[in-house]
Design a protein around this motif. Sequence first.
Motif, short mmCIF file in Angstrom:
data_model
loop_
_atom_site.label_atom_id
_atom_site.label_comp_id
_atom_site.label_asym_id
_atom_site.label_seq_id
_atom_site.Cartn_x
_atom_site.Cartn_y
_atom_site.Cartn_z
N UNK A 101 0.84 -1.26 -0.06
CA UNK A 101 0.05 0.11 0.00
C UNK A 101 1.08 1.25 -0.13
N UNK A 102 0.36 2.38 -0.19
CA UNK A 102 1.03 3.53 -0.32
C UNK A 102 0.30 4.69 0.67
N UNK A 103 0.78 5.27 1.35
CA UNK A 103 0.21 6.01 2.47
C UNK A 103 1.12 7.48 2.54
N UNK A 104 0.43 8.54 2.74
CA UNK A 104 1.00 9.92 3.19
C UNK A 104 0.56 10.17 4.34
N UNK B 41 -0.96 0.67 -4.27
CA UNK B 41 -2.24 -0.02 -4.50
C UNK B 41 -2.76 0.09 -5.92
N UNK B 42 -3.37 -0.80 -6.58
CA UNK B 42 -3.77 -0.88 -7.80
C UNK B 42 -4.70 0.24 -8.09
N UNK B 43 -4.33 1.18 -8.95
CA UNK B 43 -5.55 2.17 -9.47
C UNK B 43 -6.26 1.94 -10.75
N UNK C 266 -9.72 -4.13 -5.91
CA UNK C 266 -8.42 -4.91 -5.43
C UNK C 266 -7.63 -3.90 -4.86
N UNK C 267 -7.48 -2.76 -5.03
CA UNK C 267 -6.50 -1.70 -4.75
C UNK C 267 -7.19 -1.22 -3.41
N UNK C 268 -8.41 -1.15 -3.13
CA UNK C 268 -9.20 -0.73 -1.92
C UNK C 268 -8.70 -1.70 -0.86
N UNK C 269 -8.85 -3.06 -1.17
CA UNK C 269 -8.56 -4.20 -0.44
C UNK C 269 -7.29 -4.35 0.07
#
Length: 511
Positions: free
Chosen positions: A1-4, A153-155, A168-171
Amino acid sequence: MAVTLTGTVLLVSGCTALTPGGGAQEPAESLGALGDLAEQELDWGPCDGGPSEAECATYEVPLDYDEPEGERIEIAVKRMAATGDDVIGSLLVNPGGPGGSGYDFVDHASFIVSEQVRERFDLVGFDPRGVGRSTPITCLPAEELDDFIGGEAESADGDGDMSELTEAGVADMEEGSREFVEACQANAPDLMLNVGTVNVARDMDVLRALLGDEKLTYLGASYGTHIGAHYAEQFPDRVRALVLDGAVDPTLDQLDLSVAQATGFETALRAFVEDCLTRTDCPLGGNGDSVEDGVAALDGFLARTAREPLHNSMDDREINRARAELGVLAALYSESWWERVREGLDDAMSDGDGTVLLQLGDELYSRGDTQEYENSTAALIAVNCSDSPSPRGVEAYVEAAEEAGEESPIFGPSLAWGALPCAFWPEEAVYDGGPLDAPGAPPIMVVGTTRDSATPYAWAEALAGALESGFLVTRDGDGHTGYRMGDACVDRMVDAYLIDLEVPRDGMACA
């Protein structure tokens, strides 16, 4: 995942000195209910690093203030003695975060405050509970934290746009956030329930008393403003002077803060791009281009990194869009970083070399070497999630990412997703004590910067308005926080307030 993971204009002339509010307190009075903790002494000695004139100590506080005789944790503190003879007392300082080290912050005394303030106060910083040299909270190990911060995550369109994640990205985002919280529960099951700012403020009152100060004088930046506001709420009659610089809005929950923060980063981004376009070495365009053109060029570059990651000369980490975004985000905290980010963008856009951008992102997340992080990310998430209720359903974060993307297309969605761990934080750890208005406290100074990235100016207005005795001082400028950032008018007002308790008259303004 990627977060800021991320937070009225007045004039110096015509000031009136105010007498501190409230009756005098015996220094140890606040410790009366804490048993033998009231009998502690700060055993000052040499520090492990930092200026030779600094001295360090530790003290104990309850893990849970509802059980003062129960488990104890340790708080690390550093002091730099006043340089003059006419000493008012201690000035406690905090650099923000959550997760920032007040202990290390003191090392930069000449940057933090003016020479006049240094003459009159012992400068004191401490690592809040859960941070650094105090009893620290740990969650994910470094390798897994790398993936948590820098994974993608997949966009929907494959360009890394986090406002349009696939199912799938949200998951994937949900799984990563759950795993982070589960790691905290495995490594710090009790501490994670007790790291909120309401407890940090209590720890600070213990320190005030142990230092022998009848009332607190405090300078808090960014998240440090939240510590100060909580202190004033709990101990209004123990306040001498509080400077809350780069304010956090106490009325917003963590998800709302993240979405609102997007507006600040968008304002700061446009200021950075506008400045870049005036320079011959700007990788985003030239003098004939508009700010919109420059932002579009940056957006296009970041989209390409999602499909074709950059290389780096440091290690084997892949520099995808998430990591490139973090490097650019560094520019938005201070003008002093703009040149380095331009250099990083030029390397990346011309040669595909993302080393500088990776280094900048590492500095934001306290990744001190190629193997390890400081624990600031764990502390940041733990405190943020503990300080106010957040939505428990993932759909709220999907909607927030879309909303934040409208305000700040490049950084907004990842800011919103960065709050997702709070959806899974133990509910018994979350503070829900209502507004912070600190009735009965003497005048409290709030400093706001008009184009602040991390803490939008509107938050300073909100905090000054929420505090019963709050008053707002404005710096018209770029970068994060206002004091000691190049505005002599603001600096004079802060100094006069800290030293002489002078408060500018209503309606005055810095010109």
